[in-house]
Enzyme design. Structure first.
Site, PDB file in Angstrom:
ATOM      1  CG  HIS B  72      -1.840  -0.999   1.331  1.00 17.30           C
ATOM      2  ND1 HIS B  72      -3.187  -0.967   0.532  1.00 17.30           N
ATOM      3  CD2 HIS B  72      -1.773  -2.266   1.690  1.00 17.30           C
ATOM      4  CE1 HIS B  72      -3.780  -2.318   0.624  1.00 17.30           C
ATOM      5  NE2 HIS B  72      -3.003  -3.061   1.462  1.00 17.30           N
ATOM      6  CG  LEU B  73       3.306   2.239  -3.245  1.00 18.42           C
ATOM      7  CD1 LEU B  73       3.904   2.570  -4.583  1.00 18.42           C
ATOM      8  CD2 LEU B  73       4.599   2.464  -2.145  1.00 18.42           C
ATOM      9  NE  ARG B  74      -1.732   2.942   3.822  1.00 14.04           N
ATOM     10  CZ  ARG B  74      -2.740   2.020   4.183  1.00 14.04           C
ATOM     11  NH1 ARG B  74      -3.475   1.654   3.211  1.00 14.04           N
ATOM     12  NH2 ARG B  74      -2.584   1.261   5.009  1.00 14.04           N
ATOM     13  CG  ASN B 104      -6.373   0.249   0.149  1.00 13.67           C
ATOM     14  OD1 ASN B 104      -5.382   0.387  -0.627  1.00 13.67           O
ATOM     15  ND2 ASN B 104      -6.612  -0.225   0.989  1.00 13.67           N
ATOM     16  CG  ASP B 315      -1.473  -6.516   3.647  1.00 14.50           C
ATOM     17  OD1 ASP B 315      -1.638  -5.500   3.198  1.00 14.50           O
ATOM     18  OD2 ASP B 315      -2.265  -7.122   4.181  1.00 14.50           O
TER      19      ASP B 315
END
Lengths: 302, 436
Positions: B72-74, B104, B315
């Site tokens: 998740h690099l956001r 996401n 993750d």
């Protein structure tokens, strides 16, 4: 001891000490002048994130009897959602230089979180579905008054066990004594994996047979929505404690309920008002027990 | 810029090369690989030059750069948790030269504009290869398919609603069907959110003891079973994300024996920690799926050994400290994993669960096959994409030294054995040889 977070963290000896102290305070409460100057000059704050009248009143009275200055800080969960975190609320309160924080919160572990982040003494007045230690202490105190002992007793806890912090605290307390503990209720309200020292009963009559103490838990109206039970009517029919069932418990057995009761649902009026009911005694003993807990904690110990 | 590794143990499952070697990298390209029988003393000519690094790699390993299938690099949207710049740097520090970033973000990566944005950002500020994963459904809502083919064209390598399960079976069925035209797998976050309810940890004795609501294993397994059957039905390639239970492993084993086109990944925390890690309401050990029990952990290890689980992914789920400094129930799920994942995984080698080669495959060959991406490995003429590792070096995890903005790790202050010392990705490199 700086805080009272849960019964889990207490030894049998700690519990006995608190109960002995509570006994002394109960004597004080029977005097004409019920206030002692013990903690004059210290301040307690009742920090309640969940609505509660009984527990908060009981704590407040206990604090006042100990001559503490008392502040009440009630926060509705919705305003917390809007902004301030528990940590910030706590730091604000700490800045008032209070000595004792009594906290009730809807999150399990919240009392521990608060204790770890403040110098004040923290008393858990109920955190989520985790613990409600002063309730278990006052329950034990009430049983002791009548029975004179905890060892050797059979206790049935009936109802919504999985959602009950009262059930957990009582389980941990009674487990430190030589007791037989039973959980009684519909399978949907019992834990998926049973603690080692607990016997499970789905049938109320079987579950309370020959016990010394029946602890009835409050059934929340919303359990129907979560499909835990089909209806309150059905619950009451099969798991409500009614007068006829008192024939199955020991003759000198007692019935308890932490309140507030749903009369006619988990407990019938005849049982609640019977001579075997300890319900009002529990309320009275709550003050002495809470006085003992506050008195025995040491906010200056870091 | 010239980088020379001398006397390295080269181990590359991509090119199937193994042995003692000197390797020369010239301006980001491997110009020479000299395999040899025994180590030779280093020639020190040219040391001190700004444009040349000579590295004595005696006793050290050179592996191809690791690929993280689940990061998740956001960015865009949650730059306060992590950015493409910091996330890809954290990747390099952890030995990863390629990361697949989950959809996401805000906005969700459910349309090519977002994919282009991520790729442009990665080109501008990123340090490693960024492979976006597109959303299966618009807005991760589980209602309508996103424009999967256009997302693929824009550069997405797989599809996932990670974090949000696709609860509606007909939508999942169509996604698996449609994916066949696109040639990219559907990565499923298997969780029945009705069964999970508002659970926050593994359901069992401990959750009752802590008064925390449990997430049953069945919540994961019900969906693993459903998705396996949908994969069998559609013949679409299903990849199961973050496997956490014994029951899931058994179902995956069954499916593979049936020849159903599925693959699976797990994460280091599922074979390193059990639910005991949340005993003190440690929010840094709060993840979804939750940490399970010893029995699950042991089964996951065997599944890695037996090839039932194909991939180890991080993750990597960085969060801001404020999102973890709250009571357990309210804390967000996730572990900042890029900078510890490989060292944690090396424990599997040290304890004898996997051979070193098998471990590297889980991080390279398997993701390459599943994602159908092209990686040349360590060979002459290829872009440099490799890491130098001391598999025996002991080091202490210090979350404050994380390059990732996410300091949320349950492994802080752990002593781990095995450390990435040097990562090269094209012309970029990160030298960590002097790190404690």
């Amino acid at each position: 001891m700086k805080d009272l977070i849960g019964i889990k963290e207490l030894s049998r000896q700690d519990i006995e000490e608190i109960l002995n102290t509570a006994k002394a305070f109960k004597e004080v409460l029977q005097r004409d002048i019920k206030k002692v100057p013990t903690l004059r000059g210290r301040t307690a704050i009742n920090l309640f994130f969940e609505p509660s009248t009984r527990t908060r009143t009981s704590f407040e009275l206990a604090e006042k009897r100990l001559s503490l200055d008392v502040l009440n800080f009630s926060v509705s969960t919705s305003s917390v959602v809007k902004g301030e975190t528990l940590y910030d609320t706590l730091k604000t309160i700490e800045s008032y230089n209070v000595d004792y924080i009594v906290i009730r919160h809807s999150s399990s572990g919240a009392a521990k979180f608060v204790a770890e982040n403040t110098f004040a003494s923290v008393i858990n007045a109920g955190d989520g579905t985790n613990e409600h230690p002063t309730q278990a202490l006052l329950d034990a105190f009430s049983i002791l008054e009548i029975k004179g002992r905890l060892d050797g007793l059979k206790i049935a806890i009936v109802g919504d066990i999985i959602h009950s912090r009262v059930a957990r605290s009582n389980l941990y307390l009674l487990s430190k004594f030589d007791t037989e503990i039973r959980f009684v209720g519909p399978p949907t309200l019992l834990p998926q994996e049973i603690p080692d020292n607990v016997k499970i009963f789905f049938d109320l009559q079987e579950g309370i047979e020959d016990v010394d103490v029946v602890m009835i838990l409050r059934i929340q109206l919303e359990r129907q929505k979560g499909a835990y039970i089909p209806s309150l009517k059905e619950y009451s029919h099969f798991w409500g404690l009614k007068k006829e069932l008192l024939n199955y418990i020991k003759k000198d057995a007692v019935v308890m309920h932490p309140g507030p009761m749903n009369r006619g649902v988990e407990i019938s009026t005849e049982v609640a008002d019977s001579s075997q009911s300890l319900i009002l005694r529990q309320v009275t003993n709550g003050i002495a027990t809470r006085m003992a807990v506050i008195y025995m904690l040491n906010p200056k110990e870091v | 810029m010239l980088i020379k590794f001398y006397n390295a143990n080269l181990l590359d499952p991509i090119t199937k090369t193994k042995g003692l070697a000197d390797i020369i990298i010239e301006d980001g390209v491997i110009s020479k690989i000299k395999l040899k029988r025994k180590s030779t003393p280093i020639q020190t000519k040219g040391t001190g030059s700004k444009n040349m690094l000579e590295i004595n790699a005696e006793g050290l390993y050179l592996f191809p750069g690791l690929i993280d299938m689940h990061t998740h690099l956001r960015e865009p949207g949650y730059e306060y948790k992590e950015t493409i710049r910091t996330g890809t740097l954290a990747a390099l520090r952890g030995g990863f030269t390629s990361v697949c970033c989950m959809a996401n973000t805000f906005p969700v990566n459910d349309n090519p504009e977002v994919t282009y944005y991520i790729l442009a950002k990665a080109k501008e500020e990123g340090s490693c290869h960024v492979l976006p994963i597109g959303a299966i459904t618009k807005g991760l809502k589980g209602e309508e398919l996103s424009e999967m083919a256009m997302l693929r064209e824009a550069g997405c390598v797989a599809f996932s609603d990670d974090g949000m399960p696709v609860m509606n079976s007909i939508i999942m069925k169509r996604a698996l069907e449609y994916s066949k035209a696109i040639g990219a797998p559907i990565i499923s976050h298997c969780e029945d959110i009705n069964l999970s309810e508002d659970g926050v940890m593994n359901e069992g004795k401990l959750s009752f003891y802590l008064g925390l609501k449990g997430i049953p294993r069945a919540s994961e397994e019900v969906m693993v079973a459903r998705d396996i059957l949908l994969s069998k039905y559609t013949k679409g390639h299903l990849h199961i994300a973050h496997v956490s239970t014994k029951g899931s492993v058994e179902l995956i084993k069954f499916a593979k024996e049936q020849g159903i086109p599925i693959t699976a990944e797990t994460c280091p925390h599922y074979f390193t920690l059990t639910e005991e890690a949340v005993k003190d309401y440690n929010t840094n050990a709060k993840v979804n799926p939750p940490l399970r029990t010893e029995e699950d952990l042991e089964t996951i290890k065997s599944a890695l050994k037996e090839g039932i689980i194909d991939v180890i992914a991080t993750d990597h789920a960085p969060h801001h400290i404020d999102e973890k400094k709250v009571p357990f129930q309210e804390a967000l799920n996730g572990i900042s994993g890029l900078e510890t994942a490989f060292s944690l995984s090396l424990r599997l080698v040290h304890e004898g669960t996997l051979s070193l080669e098998e471990l590297i495959e889980k991080f390279t060959v398997s993701p390459i096959k599943i994602l159908k991406i092209r990686k040349e490995g360590i060979k002459e003429g290829a872009q440099a994409d490799l890491i130098l590792v001391d598999i025996n070096k002991e080091w202490k995890v210090d979350k404050n030294k994380f390059v990732s903005l996410g300091k949320n790790t349950p492994f802080d202050l752990w002593t781990l054995k095995g450390k990435v010392l040097f990562t090269v990705k094209g012309k970029k490199f990160l030298d960590m040889r002097t790190e404690e």
